[in-house]
Design an enzyme around this catalytic site. Structure first.
Site, mmCIF file in Angstrom:
data_model
loop_
_atom_site.group_PDB
_atom_site.id
_atom_site.type_symbol
_atom_site.label_atom_id
_atom_site.label_comp_id
_atom_site.label_asym_id
_atom_site.label_seq_id
_atom_site.Cartn_x
_atom_site.Cartn_y
_atom_site.Cartn_z
ATOM 1 N N GLN A 53 0.833 -1.211 0.000
ATOM 2 C CA GLN A 53 0.000 0.000 0.000
ATOM 3 C C GLN A 53 0.865 1.258 0.000
ATOM 4 O OE1 GLN A 53 -3.309 -0.502 -0.076
ATOM 5 N NE2 GLN A 53 -3.904 1.645 -0.134
ATOM 6 N N GLU A 54 1.933 1.214 0.768
ATOM 7 C CA GLU A 54 2.800 2.388 0.927
ATOM 8 C C GLU A 54 3.672 2.649 -0.301
ATOM 9 O OE1 GLU A 54 2.940 4.685 3.132
ATOM 10 O OE2 GLU A 54 1.733 3.913 4.760
#
Length: 200
Positions: A53-54
């Protein structure tokens, strides 16, 4: 016909990012994630989902606000954690796991289930624990459960982007669709990872 083609192409991309490779690996950094997750008592598949996600597993990514590395840690935060060079995968993952552990301590309460503690921790990682604290207080006022994320604190959190409500809370305005989506997307990916790859 064209729209069908694009829809299918998109679905294929989604499947690929959720799939383990032939060796049963989720990312090129599984060994590092396992090591640091063990230290801080997290499920490595959760941290891998968060890492995707990051950064999309790209250690060289830098955000517009200056966050760096696989876990997108801000330089000042890395300094506080006494970790240099977060673009180095080992150090970047360590910084992320350490920061998750720090936020997790804020929600160490018998009233909060282990699953919801993780969700509050993820939201804090995204927007800061102050906004999560405000959202929990607001949840109480709204007759929602301040100890549960889904369907409760996630709802009150969205209210923090309304200026009239943001004026009344301690930590102020928050573009809170972002942490709400962040937690949901990580949770969904993690649930899928749990089905396809064993814990160890």
């Amino acid at each position: 016909m064209v729209s069908k083609y694009f829809k299918d192409a998109k679905r294929t991309r989604t499947d690929q990012k959720l799939r383990a490779d032939k060796g049963g690996r989720l990312s090129p950094y599984d060994d590092l994630v396992k090591k640091h997750s063990r230290t801080y008592e997290f499920d490595w598949r959760l941290i891998t989902s968060q890492m995707y996600q990051e950064s999309g597993f790209d250690p060289k990514v830098k955000s517009w606000v200056g966050a760096k590395g696989l876990m997108q840690v801000m330089p000042r935060t890395a300094q506080e954690l006494k970790i240099d060079d977060v673009e180095n995968p080992d150090k970047g993952i360590l910084a992320g796991a350490k920061l998750m552990a720090r936020y997790s301590n804020y929600f160490n309460s018998a009233d909060i289930s282990a699953k919801d503690r993780i969700r509050f921790t993820l939201a804090s990682y995204n927007c800061g624990p102050g906004h999560v604290s405000d959202a929990r207080e607001l949840a109480k006022e709204m007759g929602l459960d301040p100890y549960k994320w889904f369907g409760n604190v996630e709802k009150s959190m969205l209210m923090l982007s309304k200026r009239d409500i943001a004026k009344k809370v301690r930590y102020g305005y928050c573009r809170c669709e972002e942490p709400v989506n962040y937690v949901s997307q990580i949770q969904n990916r993690y649930d899928h990872y749990v089905q396809i790859v064993p814990m160890h």
